[in-house]
Design a protein around this motif. Sequence first.
Motif, mmCIF file in Angstrom:
data_model
loop_
_atom_site.group_PDB
_atom_site.id
_atom_site.type_symbol
_atom_site.label_atom_id
_atom_site.label_comp_id
_atom_site.label_asym_id
_atom_site.label_seq_id
_atom_site.Cartn_x
_atom_site.Cartn_y
_atom_site.Cartn_z
ATOM 1 N N ARG A 1 0.469 -14.407 -4.675
ATOM 2 C CA ARG A 1 0.953 -15.320 -3.642
ATOM 3 C C ARG A 1 0.589 -14.887 -2.223
ATOM 4 N NH1 ARG A 1 6.988 -17.647 -5.005
ATOM 5 N NH2 ARG A 1 6.477 -18.639 -6.996
ATOM 6 N N VAL A 2 0.083 -13.686 -2.052
ATOM 7 C CA VAL A 2 -0.153 -13.183 -0.700
ATOM 8 C C VAL A 2 -1.645 -12.990 -0.440
ATOM 9 C CG1 VAL A 2 0.375 -11.366 0.979
ATOM 10 C CG2 VAL A 2 2.109 -12.058 -0.701
ATOM 11 N N SER A 3 -2.248 -12.028 -1.113
ATOM 12 C CA SER A 3 -3.667 -11.737 -0.893
ATOM 13 C C SER A 3 -4.199 -10.885 -2.036
ATOM 14 C CB SER A 3 -3.867 -10.991 0.433
ATOM 15 O OG SER A 3 -3.284 -9.696 0.365
ATOM 16 N N HIS A 4 -5.505 -10.762 -2.087
ATOM 17 C CA HIS A 4 -6.137 -9.910 -3.102
ATOM 18 C C HIS A 4 -5.677 -8.464 -2.939
ATOM 19 C CE1 HIS A 4 -9.249 -8.180 -5.698
ATOM 20 N NE2 HIS A 4 -9.492 -7.330 -4.715
ATOM 21 N N ALA A 5 -5.562 -8.000 -1.677
ATOM 22 C CA ALA A 5 -5.144 -6.617 -1.436
ATOM 23 C C ALA A 5 -3.737 -6.369 -1.972
ATOM 24 C CB ALA A 5 -5.198 -6.309 0.062
ATOM 25 N N THR A 6 -2.856 -7.343 -1.800
ATOM 26 C CA THR A 6 -1.496 -7.223 -2.311
ATOM 27 C C THR A 6 -1.486 -7.196 -3.836
ATOM 28 O OG1 THR A 6 -0.637 -8.387 -0.374
ATOM 29 C CG2 THR A 6 0.818 -8.249 -2.292
ATOM 30 N N ASP A 7 -2.291 -8.054 -4.456
ATOM 31 C CA ASP A 7 -2.375 -8.075 -5.920
ATOM 32 C C ASP A 7 -2.846 -6.726 -6.455
ATOM 33 O OD1 ASP A 7 -1.660 -10.724 -5.766
ATOM 34 O OD2 ASP A 7 -3.694 -11.485 -5.996
ATOM 35 N N ASP A 8 -3.825 -6.148 -5.785
ATOM 36 C CA ASP A 8 -4.371 -4.858 -6.200
ATOM 37 C C ASP A 8 -3.276 -3.791 -6.221
ATOM 38 O OD1 ASP A 8 -5.985 -2.745 -6.801
ATOM 39 O OD2 ASP A 8 -7.284 -2.911 -5.060
ATOM 40 N N GLN A 9 -2.499 -3.716 -5.143
ATOM 41 C CA GLN A 9 -1.444 -2.707 -5.058
ATOM 42 C C GLN A 9 -0.273 -3.024 -5.986
ATOM 43 O OE1 GLN A 9 -2.028 0.073 -3.443
ATOM 44 N NE2 GLN A 9 -3.987 -0.763 -2.761
ATOM 45 N N ALA A 10 0.042 -4.309 -6.160
ATOM 46 C CA ALA A 10 1.139 -4.698 -7.048
ATOM 47 C C ALA A 10 0.854 -4.267 -8.484
ATOM 48 C CB ALA A 10 1.359 -6.206 -6.980
ATOM 49 N N LEU A 11 -0.373 -4.479 -8.939
ATOM 50 C CA LEU A 11 -0.715 -4.081 -10.313
ATOM 51 C C LEU A 11 -0.757 -2.564 -10.445
ATOM 52 C CD1 LEU A 11 -1.315 -7.098 -10.689
ATOM 53 C CD2 LEU A 11 -3.196 -6.416 -12.186
ATOM 54 N N ARG A 12 -1.127 -1.889 -9.369
ATOM 55 C CA ARG A 12 -1.099 -0.429 -9.398
ATOM 56 C C ARG A 12 0.338 0.067 -9.572
ATOM 57 N NH1 ARG A 12 -2.654 3.466 -4.291
ATOM 58 N NH2 ARG A 12 -2.149 5.466 -5.283
ATOM 59 N N ILE A 13 1.284 -0.571 -8.854
ATOM 60 C CA ILE A 13 2.693 -0.184 -8.975
ATOM 61 C C ILE A 13 3.212 -0.500 -10.375
ATOM 62 C CG2 ILE A 13 5.027 -0.606 -8.106
ATOM 63 C CD1 ILE A 13 3.680 -1.314 -5.394
ATOM 64 N N PHE A 14 2.909 -1.698 -10.877
ATOM 65 C CA PHE A 14 3.318 -2.060 -12.238
ATOM 66 C C PHE A 14 2.799 -1.039 -13.253
ATOM 67 C CE2 PHE A 14 3.985 -6.744 -11.155
ATOM 68 C CZ PHE A 14 5.348 -6.696 -11.417
ATOM 69 N N SER A 15 1.555 -0.637 -13.066
ATOM 70 C CA SER A 15 0.949 0.321 -13.992
ATOM 71 C C SER A 15 1.676 1.655 -13.960
ATOM 72 C CB SER A 15 -0.529 0.514 -13.637
ATOM 73 O OG SER A 15 -1.135 1.459 -14.487
ATOM 74 N N ILE B 1 0.841 -1.206 0.000
ATOM 75 C CA ILE B 1 0.000 0.000 0.000
ATOM 76 C C ILE B 1 0.872 1.250 0.000
ATOM 77 C CG2 ILE B 1 -1.619 1.375 1.374
ATOM 78 C CD1 ILE B 1 -2.835 -1.290 2.335
ATOM 79 N N LEU B 2 1.889 1.244 0.854
ATOM 80 C CA LEU B 2 2.767 2.412 0.956
ATOM 81 C C LEU B 2 3.607 2.583 -0.305
ATOM 82 C CD1 LEU B 2 3.783 4.772 2.584
ATOM 83 C CD2 LEU B 2 5.303 3.218 3.835
ATOM 84 N N LEU B 3 4.132 1.496 -0.847
ATOM 85 C CA LEU B 3 4.915 1.588 -2.082
ATOM 86 C C LEU B 3 4.072 2.147 -3.231
ATOM 87 C CD1 LEU B 3 7.037 -1.704 -2.112
ATOM 88 C CD2 LEU B 3 7.906 0.645 -2.069
ATOM 89 N N ALA B 4 2.816 1.750 -3.292
ATOM 90 C CA ALA B 4 1.941 2.263 -4.354
ATOM 91 C C ALA B 4 1.759 3.773 -4.219
ATOM 92 C CB ALA B 4 0.590 1.553 -4.312
#
Length: 414
Positions: free
Chosen positions: A333-347, A302-305
């Motif tokens: 591999r972690v949770s839906h919340a992590t996936d949400d933020q990971a894709l936001r960072i990738f974007s 969340i913070l990285l995003a």
Amino acid sequence: MTEIEIPQFFLCPISLQIMSDPVTTVTGITYDRESIENWLLKAKDCVCPVTKQSLPRNSEFLTPNHTLRRLIQAWCSSNESNGVDRIPTPRTPLEKIHVQKLVMDLQVPRYFQTSLEKMHALAMESERNRKCMAEAGVAEVMVQEITKSFKQGRTTCLVEALTILRLLWSTSAMVNNMKHLVGENLDFINSLTWILQQHHDEADNIIKMVNEAMPILKSTIEVANSTLLGSLNHEFFKEMVSVIKNNRALSLQAIKSALHVLIETCPLGRNRIKIVEAGAVVELIELALEKQEKSLTELIFILLAHLCSCADGREQFVQHAASIAMLSKRTLRVSHATDDQALRIFSLICKFSASNEVVQEMLRVGAVSKLCMVMQADCASYLKEQARVILRLHSKAWNNSPCIQVYLLTRCQR
């Protein structure tokens, strides 16, 4: 003890355990004091659990049942040889006048430490004590003592003062009052920041002090007004990042509290820049690589995003050798919340910081493959669409990748 038949009237109707301090309500039903007080404190509808009649929330209306207590104690003593534990006579409930006497003793230097230690023991003992102390104004006194310690540069008894304040903050009597007490109090924020600066000394009492201070700082930031949040200086954020960096010496609660503080403060643009300048991005990546606890990883992402929404934050992110690999590995591999933020960072990275080196790095460490997997995984449709958009951004650089070809061959037809 399982072979012994316990008289039914010795058991609390709430806990179904032998009562150690039986008290009778105005409805005539007897309960164990701790059980009924917790019920009165937390129940939405304040009614007698047995009769369903209305009950006053104030525990002063509970009458000690001394006769029943003596019967229970006698029965336990007579069955001690059969494994039944003896029940000691309960202490007299704490009264506000006793707490006020302890508060007054804080003003006398020779009584200061003893008084604070007594209040610490009382706060640790029970919820009822904490409620009584909160009503007597102890939380306000602790805020004053912590601030005074900062101004005088002393750490004596700070652990006790911090612990008392942390415990009282959670009581229903204080939840609404703390905003008024610390929500505009910059001196108190500075006091807690000063306490964090002491953690470079790894003595046990200093570590305990920092571990107690961090949850209080988290709660303070949550009730602080926007003016106070906007006045936080660079030193404050350096200490937050330092707590994350020195995570091995501190408790997991302290680390999570530091992350919560940064998440709460970074929506203000100038704070976000200060957090990045304090080196937060690098330390967050290192923390994610070292610790894999689920809720901690979610906070990190969340913070990285948030930080990757600014150019300096993205620059720090892509310059770290393991950032993209870490992001890719944690996705799915972690949770839906992590996936949400990971894709936001990738974007954010792919839209605004996608140099040729970054694009090829995503391909090399499996980030492109992971985005393809997102589109085939059992996850929310908006995440699939976000992954598709990211892949299209650099399709020319990735279209010869084997993972892209596999995806095109295996995806479900619509």
